[in-house]
Design an enzyme around this catalytic site. Sequence first.
Site, mmCIF file in Angstrom:
data_model
loop_
_atom_site.group_PDB
_atom_site.id
_atom_site.type_symbol
_atom_site.label_atom_id
_atom_site.label_comp_id
_atom_site.label_asym_id
_atom_site.label_seq_id
_atom_site.Cartn_x
_atom_site.Cartn_y
_atom_site.Cartn_z
ATOM 1 N N ARG A 18 1.040 -1.327 -0.028
ATOM 2 C CA ARG A 18 -0.061 0.272 0.334
ATOM 3 C C ARG A 18 1.446 0.943 0.078
ATOM 4 O O ARG A 18 0.579 1.938 -0.694
ATOM 5 C CB ARG A 18 -1.002 0.554 1.642
ATOM 6 C CG ARG A 18 -2.272 -1.038 0.818
ATOM 7 C CD ARG A 18 -2.793 -0.982 2.292
ATOM 8 N NE ARG A 18 -2.324 -1.841 3.543
ATOM 9 C CZ ARG A 18 -2.811 -1.014 3.984
ATOM 10 N NH1 ARG A 18 -3.392 -0.489 4.810
ATOM 11 N NH2 ARG A 18 -2.250 -1.432 5.744
ATOM 12 N N ASN A 36 -6.397 -3.269 1.865
ATOM 13 C CA ASN A 36 -6.084 -4.357 1.723
ATOM 14 C C ASN A 36 -7.605 -5.163 2.101
ATOM 15 O O ASN A 36 -8.645 -4.352 2.904
ATOM 16 C CB ASN A 36 -5.833 -4.679 2.603
ATOM 17 C CG ASN A 36 -3.916 -4.151 3.002
ATOM 18 O OD1 ASN A 36 -3.641 -4.243 2.084
ATOM 19 N ND2 ASN A 36 -2.896 -3.837 4.090
#
EC number: 3.6.1.7
Length: 90
Positions: A18, A36
């Site tokens: 990320r 996620n």
Amino acid sequence: MIQRQFTVYGCVQGVGFRFFTAREANKLGIQGYVKNQADGSVRVVAAGSDRQVAAFRDWLEQGPPTAEVTNLLEQEYTGGRVFSDFTIER
């Protein structure tokens, strides 16, 4: 401007995916988010020009050096959100 949703599969959680994705999005001028998912994948929504989103897609197919991308699914984003920046969502 186009909006696309990507689902990234592989070893993509717990490896900084990320963070690196947000960094690349900011570098390319992409707006949207990365998040996620419970199944171990990562969802990425990207908004930008055709050229920006295509370059971002190419990057997502490889991911950062810490990740191992095994599959990338792409679809039109129909969530209706308007983005002004790129964020990491929890």
